[in-house]
Design an enzyme around this catalytic site. Structure first.
Site, mmCIF file in Angstrom:
data_model
loop_
_atom_site.group_PDB
_atom_site.id
_atom_site.type_symbol
_atom_site.label_atom_id
_atom_site.label_comp_id
_atom_site.label_asym_id
_atom_site.label_seq_id
_atom_site.Cartn_x
_atom_site.Cartn_y
_atom_site.Cartn_z
ATOM 1 N N GLY A 248 0.790 -1.222 0.000
ATOM 2 C CA GLY A 248 0.000 0.000 0.000
ATOM 3 C C GLY A 248 0.822 1.271 0.000
ATOM 4 O O GLY A 248 0.288 2.371 0.183
ATOM 5 N N GLU A 290 4.621 -6.375 0.848
ATOM 6 C CA GLU A 290 4.039 -6.708 -0.452
ATOM 7 C C GLU A 290 3.885 -5.477 -1.347
ATOM 8 O O GLU A 290 2.773 -5.066 -1.677
ATOM 9 C CB GLU A 290 2.670 -7.363 -0.252
ATOM 10 C CG GLU A 290 2.712 -8.607 0.607
ATOM 11 C CD GLU A 290 1.334 -9.046 1.075
ATOM 12 O OE1 GLU A 290 1.224 -10.194 1.533
ATOM 13 O OE2 GLU A 290 0.371 -8.239 0.996
ATOM 14 N N GLY A 292 3.473 -3.405 -4.636
ATOM 15 C CA GLY A 292 3.030 -3.652 -6.009
ATOM 16 C C GLY A 292 3.096 -2.364 -6.791
ATOM 17 O O GLY A 292 3.979 -2.135 -7.604
ATOM 18 N N ARG A 293 2.143 -1.458 -6.470
ATOM 19 C CA ARG A 293 2.107 -0.144 -7.106
ATOM 20 C C ARG A 293 3.443 0.584 -6.982
ATOM 21 O O ARG A 293 3.901 1.241 -7.923
ATOM 22 C CB ARG A 293 1.000 0.689 -6.439
ATOM 23 C CG ARG A 293 0.792 2.060 -7.020
ATOM 24 C CD ARG A 293 0.006 2.950 -6.051
ATOM 25 N NE ARG A 293 -1.125 2.265 -5.451
ATOM 26 C CZ ARG A 293 -2.354 2.324 -5.909
ATOM 27 N NH1 ARG A 293 -2.629 3.023 -6.993
ATOM 28 N NH2 ARG A 293 -3.331 1.682 -5.285
ATOM 29 N N TYR A 334 -12.440 5.125 -9.255
ATOM 30 C CA TYR A 334 -12.314 5.914 -8.029
ATOM 31 C C TYR A 334 -11.623 7.258 -8.243
ATOM 32 O O TYR A 334 -10.792 7.689 -7.443
ATOM 33 C CB TYR A 334 -11.628 5.139 -6.892
ATOM 34 C CG TYR A 334 -10.550 4.155 -7.258
ATOM 35 C CD1 TYR A 334 -10.783 2.793 -7.120
ATOM 36 C CD2 TYR A 334 -9.307 4.561 -7.723
ATOM 37 C CE1 TYR A 334 -9.802 1.868 -7.430
ATOM 38 C CE2 TYR A 334 -8.330 3.642 -8.030
ATOM 39 C CZ TYR A 334 -8.583 2.294 -7.884
ATOM 40 O OH TYR A 334 -7.607 1.372 -8.196
ATOM 41 N N CYS A 361 -18.098 4.328 -25.214
ATOM 42 C CA CYS A 361 -19.425 4.936 -25.290
ATOM 43 C C CYS A 361 -20.013 5.091 -23.890
ATOM 44 O O CYS A 361 -21.018 4.468 -23.534
ATOM 45 C CB CYS A 361 -20.328 4.083 -26.170
ATOM 46 S SG CYS A 361 -21.844 4.912 -26.640
ATOM 47 N N TYR A 390 -2.302 -1.265 -12.175
ATOM 48 C CA TYR A 390 -3.750 -1.390 -12.321
ATOM 49 C C TYR A 390 -4.303 -0.787 -13.609
ATOM 50 O O TYR A 390 -5.505 -0.634 -13.751
ATOM 51 C CB TYR A 390 -4.480 -0.807 -11.094
ATOM 52 C CG TYR A 390 -3.969 -1.391 -9.808
ATOM 53 C CD1 TYR A 390 -4.266 -2.706 -9.478
ATOM 54 C CD2 TYR A 390 -3.148 -0.668 -8.958
ATOM 55 C CE1 TYR A 390 -3.773 -3.273 -8.316
ATOM 56 C CE2 TYR A 390 -2.644 -1.218 -7.799
ATOM 57 C CZ TYR A 390 -2.953 -2.526 -7.482
ATOM 58 O OH TYR A 390 -2.455 -3.079 -6.334
#
EC number: 4.1.1.20
Length: 440
Positions: A248, A290, A292-293, A334, A361, A390
């Site tokens: 995170g 962990e 990731g981002r 988000y 569309c 993501y």
């Protein structure tokens, strides 16, 4: 404009990444195109690992592959000595196809199927991060049938809410993830796991959310977990061997974001854990994290070709690109924010504010609102920064638009690591209707 990693403006006034001209990349591979700065990903991974090494703490840095999972990315994670988190059979299959060392694979997820658990056990993965009592039951059952012992971490909800978007907060009590720490669920899960002949309890896992810019939440989670550990030590004679504090760690998407260096999170977490270990006079647990981002997020840039525009006098000017929510769902999901420039005219001065619209569309298919840009022309290349996490992972075929290609760049070389989908790829699972359906 803030540039990331090896990004720079070259003599042609073009954006360059990894020593490769992005305009050339767009011409060769087409757009939309994900471009990954390999040197920056390596730098991010090494910063985490080296911080643990400098502090002489036994640890695992597991790349959270949900951020971006392809065979090439898993290969890179292995090269950098990372472990690997997977959350589905598809991510596990990708890891196995990449020949990633199975003993360093951790399987997450709040609703693992029997088939997924069986797949993980048969592959011999390093551990399962058990999320609920049903999963413990299935793990025990399948491990017994296979005549093996499965290593387990118990995911707990520590009751710490990170300062992030509601959709990506996961550490609070009211969450779909994990055993509730405050109701006695964790103690019951410890008892079940320790009493099983086919489950080995390694420790506990906590993840409080994503895109977090301060260490306060992590340190509060550590405090809360060690309060529980003191109780477990006294009442259950149990002390975890592994303490997984999740990921995170935030990155900079726009000038509004102010993240701290990734290694700073690690230093403060280590210091906090050590202080509790000293106080309780227990053995130092192995610390797992962990990211990731924070490994791939700012290493990714998406290139788009600009097409139409629409100007509403005294209201707004829309500039449309050849991608959108099909390759970047985060703004619609988000309200994620991004920065961008014209990759082929990177030195041009911004003349106007425009809003970047996708081609799907949907009125909600907007990538960036009120972006300062030079006057953009059809065929210009828009480079949107920090799309490495993501973006491709959430890519979809809405409106039957093919998913983009992915290119890795490093030291002046470019390698295609994911081919662009064709229209044939989109329909290859379709089955034609052979006869009229009869209504009953």
């Amino acid at each position: 404009m803030f540039f990331y990693g090896t990004s720079r403006i070259n003599a042609l006034s073009h954006l360059e990444i990894g020593g490769v001209d992005t305009v050339d990349l767009a011409q060769k591979y087409g757009t939309p195109l994900f471009v990954y700065d390999v040197a920056l990903m390596r730098k991010r991974a090494r910063a985490f690992k080296e911080t643990f090494d400098k502090n002489q703490v036994k640890a695992q840095v597991a790349y959270a592959s949900k951020a971006f999972s392809t065979i090439a990315m898993i290969n890179l994670a292995e090269e950098e000595g990372l472990s690997l988190d997977v959350v589905s059979a598809g991510e596990l299959y990708t890891a196995l196809a990449a020949n990633f060392p199975v003993e360093r694979i951790h399987f997450h997820g709040n609703n693992k199927s029997v088939e997924e658990i069986t797949m993980g056990i048969e592959a011999g993965i390093g551990c399962f991060v058990a999320d609920n009592f049903y999963e413990l039951q299935i793990l025990q059952q399948i491990a017994k049938e296979k005549g093996t012992i499965v290593s387990v971490l118990l995911r707990i909800s520590p009751g710490v809410e990170a300062h992030t978007h509601d959709y990506i907060s996961t550490g609070q009590i009211d969450s779909k993830f994990g055993f509730d720490l405050k109701s006695g669920q964790v103690e019951k899960a410890i008892e079940i796991t320790r009493n099983s002949e086919n489950l080995e309890l390694l420790g506990v896992h906590s993840h409080i959310g994503s895109q977090i810019f301060e260490t306060t939440g992590f340190l509060m989670a550590v405090d809360t977990i060690f309060e529980a550990i003191e109780k477990w030590s006294n009442e259950l004679s149990y002390v975890p061997k592994v303490l997984n504090l999740g990921g995170g760690f935030g990155i900079r998407y726009t000038e509004e974001d102010n993240p701290i260096p990734p290694e700073n999170y690690v230093v403060e977490i280590i210091d906090k854990v050590k202080s509790h270990v000293k106080h309780l006079q227990i053995e130092m647990p192995e610390i797992w994290i962990e990211p990731g981002r924070s490994i791939v997020g700012d290493a990714g840039t998406t290139l788009y070709s600009i097409g139409s525009n629409k100007e509403i006098p005294d209201v707004r000017k829309y500039v449309a690109v050849d991608g959108g929510m099909g390759d970047n769902l985060r703004p619609a999901l988000y309200q994620a924010k991004y920065e961008a420039i014209l990759a082929n005219r990177a030195n041009d001065i911004a003349e106007e504010k425009v809003s970047i619209a996708g081609k799907c569309c949907e009125s909600g298919d907007m990538l960036i609102w009120d972006l300062p840009l030079p006057k953009a022309n059809p065929g210009d290349i828009l480079a949107v920064f920090c799309t490495g996490a993501y973006g491709y992972s959430m890519a979809n075929n809405y409106n039957r638009i093919p998913r983009p290609a992915v290119v890795f760049v490093e030291n002046g070389d470019a390698q295609l690591v994911v081919k662009r989908e064709s229209y044939e790829d989109i329909i290859h699972l379709d089955i034609p209707l052979k006869s009229k359906l009869k209504l009953s």
